[in-house]
Write an enzyme that holds these catalytic residues in place. Structure first.
Site, PDB file in Angstrom:
ATOM      1  N   THR A  17       0.803  -1.219   0.000  1.00  0.00           N
ATOM      2  CA  THR A  17       0.000   0.000   0.000  1.00  0.00           C
ATOM      3  C   THR A  17       0.838   1.272   0.000  1.00  0.00           C
ATOM      4  OG1 THR A  17      -0.154  -0.004   2.417  1.00  0.00           O
ATOM      5  CG2 THR A  17      -1.891  -1.160   1.197  1.00  0.00           C
ATOM      6  N   GLN A  19       4.111   3.970  -1.163  1.00  0.00           N
ATOM      7  CA  GLN A  19       4.421   4.694  -2.389  1.00  0.00           C
ATOM      8  C   GLN A  19       5.159   3.810  -3.386  1.00  0.00           C
ATOM      9  OE1 GLN A  19       5.614   9.210  -2.802  1.00  0.00           O
ATOM     10  NE2 GLN A  19       7.384   8.048  -2.154  1.00  0.00           N
ATOM     11  N   CYS A 135      18.642   3.994  -4.296  1.00  0.00           N
ATOM     12  CA  CYS A 135      18.184   4.592  -5.549  1.00  0.00           C
ATOM     13  C   CYS A 135      19.271   5.378  -6.268  1.00  0.00           C
ATOM     14  CB  CYS A 135      16.968   5.481  -5.287  1.00  0.00           C
ATOM     15  SG  CYS A 135      17.167   6.638  -3.920  1.00  0.00           S
ATOM     16  N   SER A 165      10.347  12.450  -3.180  1.00  0.00           N
ATOM     17  CA  SER A 165       9.686  11.148  -3.098  1.00  0.00           C
ATOM     18  C   SER A 165      10.615  10.080  -2.552  1.00  0.00           C
ATOM     19  CB  SER A 165       9.149  10.727  -4.471  1.00  0.00           C
ATOM     20  OG  SER A 165      10.189  10.652  -5.426  1.00  0.00           O
ATOM     21  N   ARG A 255      19.109  16.893  -1.070  1.00  0.00           N
ATOM     22  CA  ARG A 255      17.681  16.818  -1.352  1.00  0.00           C
ATOM     23  C   ARG A 255      17.266  18.134  -2.016  1.00  0.00           C
ATOM     24  NH1 ARG A 255      15.369  12.140  -1.176  1.00  0.00           N
ATOM     25  NH2 ARG A 255      15.620  11.769   1.054  1.00  0.00           N
ATOM     26  N   HIS A 262      15.822  11.435  -9.492  1.00  0.00           N
ATOM     27  CA  HIS A 262      17.074  11.980  -8.973  1.00  0.00           C
ATOM     28  C   HIS A 262      17.993  12.392 -10.120  1.00  0.00           C
ATOM     29  CE1 HIS A 262      15.665  10.619  -5.216  1.00  0.00           C
ATOM     30  NE2 HIS A 262      16.427   9.565  -5.013  1.00  0.00           N
ATOM     31  N   ASN A 331      13.548   7.594  -9.318  1.00  0.00           N
ATOM     32  CA  ASN A 331      13.922   6.859  -8.107  1.00  0.00           C
ATOM     33  C   ASN A 331      12.860   5.880  -7.645  1.00  0.00           C
ATOM     34  OD1 ASN A 331      12.764   9.644  -7.542  1.00  0.00           O
ATOM     35  ND2 ASN A 331      12.494   8.714  -5.523  1.00  0.00           N
TER      36      ASN A 331
END
Length: 356
Positions: A17, A19, A135, A165, A255, A262, A331
């Site tokens: 469930t 992301q 990632c 994200s 970030r 990315h 990513n």
């Protein structure tokens, strides 16, 4: 389990469930994964809901109460703490586990694999657990693998520009809320004064991320290096995946205020001479790589390849043994869900061929 086809492998997705779990479900469908039975599992908080896959309603099970028998391959996207507990339990019940957390990556008996780089490492899986790389590492490896095979990778310096994200839904929500506040108050004020906007307090990223760049991801490692664990992952994981234990590598992770995909600025030094034209010729046919003059996160979002461009000679390296270039990659797809599904595909071919 919910049966999808007569033949294939029995698949479970833990963290279905979330992301990344959502993208995993989509990628399983897009790639026509050979699913026989399919199960979705999550924490008690998310259990009891129903998810639809290919028109079939599948209930989300509470992993704490689930019967783990009969699963061939389990794909995890549930965090390191959860994986530490549940990956061995799924493995003991007979499943191969493809884990997307950082929990198992550097364990000697756990292969760390990028599908295009080292699939043969999946020939033997002693603990029945396989690790998906970070990632940022994932985005770089298809490019680096191809270049290393031709020119011999020696040294690597990377600065990452990582989307919110990568911090989960909470990171996305922080950017949305901060951007909305800035637009409501007149975001153009930031052109003259960084404190001109009354931003909400940061909730996930450690500083305001809207219209900003924050050079801190993860936690400081307790080894005196002042690096974060996110920064060390690139070096340690690249060494393991590329089978280059002495690779010199350094990374600064930042970030930035974008939602997904990315970007990475890369300076690479090689054992043998390489020119930009030679590199482009190699990368033009490299799997999971696409050349683009100006690769951007927006270009990469929602797509599979690592886009690479701005390829030029590194003027800080003597002779023609250095390149500078930029990579952009989604990513959530290749950086997490896609590679996990690709590893599951390889495991299915190598270890469940008779069921396909």
């Amino acid at each position: 389990m919910v049966q999808i086809h007569e033949r294939g492998v029995n698949v479970a997705v833990l963290g279905a469930t979330g992301q990344v779990g959502m993208v995993m479900r989509r990628v399983l469908d897009e790639r026509d994964f050979p699913v026989r039975d399919l199960r979705f599992l999550a924490s008690a908080h998310s259990a009891g809901t129903t998810l639809t896959w290919r028109g079939v309603d599948i209930p989300v099970e509470d992993v704490e109460k689930a019967d783990l028998s009969g699963i061939d391959i389990a794909i995890f996207s549930a965090g390191g703490g959860t994986s530490k507990i549940w990956a061995p339990r799924f493995a003991e019940a007979g499943a191969y586990v493809v884990d997307n957390s950082s929990q198992w990556r550097m364990h000697d008996d756990v292969p760390l694999v990028v599908a295009e780089a080292n699939p043969d490492d999946l020939d033997d899986i002693p603990s029945r657990i396989v690790a998906n790389p970070n990632c940022t590492t994932m985005a770089c490896i298809p490019v680096l693998k191809a270049l290393d095979a031709h020119f011999g990778l020696k040294r690597l310096i990377v600065s990452s520009y990582q989307a919110v994200s990568g911090a989960g839904r909470a990171g996305v929500e922080q950017l949305m809320n901060e951007a909305a506040a800035a637009i409501e108050q007149g975001a153009d004020k930031l052109a003259f004064d960084g404190s001109a906007i009354d931003f909400p307090e940061p909730t996930k990223v450690v500083r305001t991320i809207a219209f900003n760049a924050v050079p801190f991801i993860g936690a400081i490692v307790d080894d005196g290096s002042e690096e974060t664990d996110e920064e060390q992952k690139l070096r340690n994981e690249s060494r393991k995946i590329l089978h280059l234990p002495n690779l010199a590598a350094s990374c600064t992770c930042v970030r930035v205020g974008i939602f997904t995909a990315h970007g990475m600025s890369v300076n690479a030094e090689f054992e043998r001479d390489v020119t930009p034209d030679m590199a482009r010729e190699v990368l033009a046919t490299a799997p999971a790589v696409e050349l683009d003059d100006i690769p951007t996160p927006q270009l990469a979002a929602g797509k599979d390849p690592s886009y690479v461009g701005r390829i030029r000679q590194d003027q800080a390296v003597d002779g023609k043994k250095g390149l500078a270039f930029f990579i952009a990659n989604d990513n959530l797809r290749k950086g997490a869900a896609l590679n996990a599904v690709e590893l599951a595909e390889i495991i299915a071919r190598k270890h469940f061929a008779e069921q396909l």
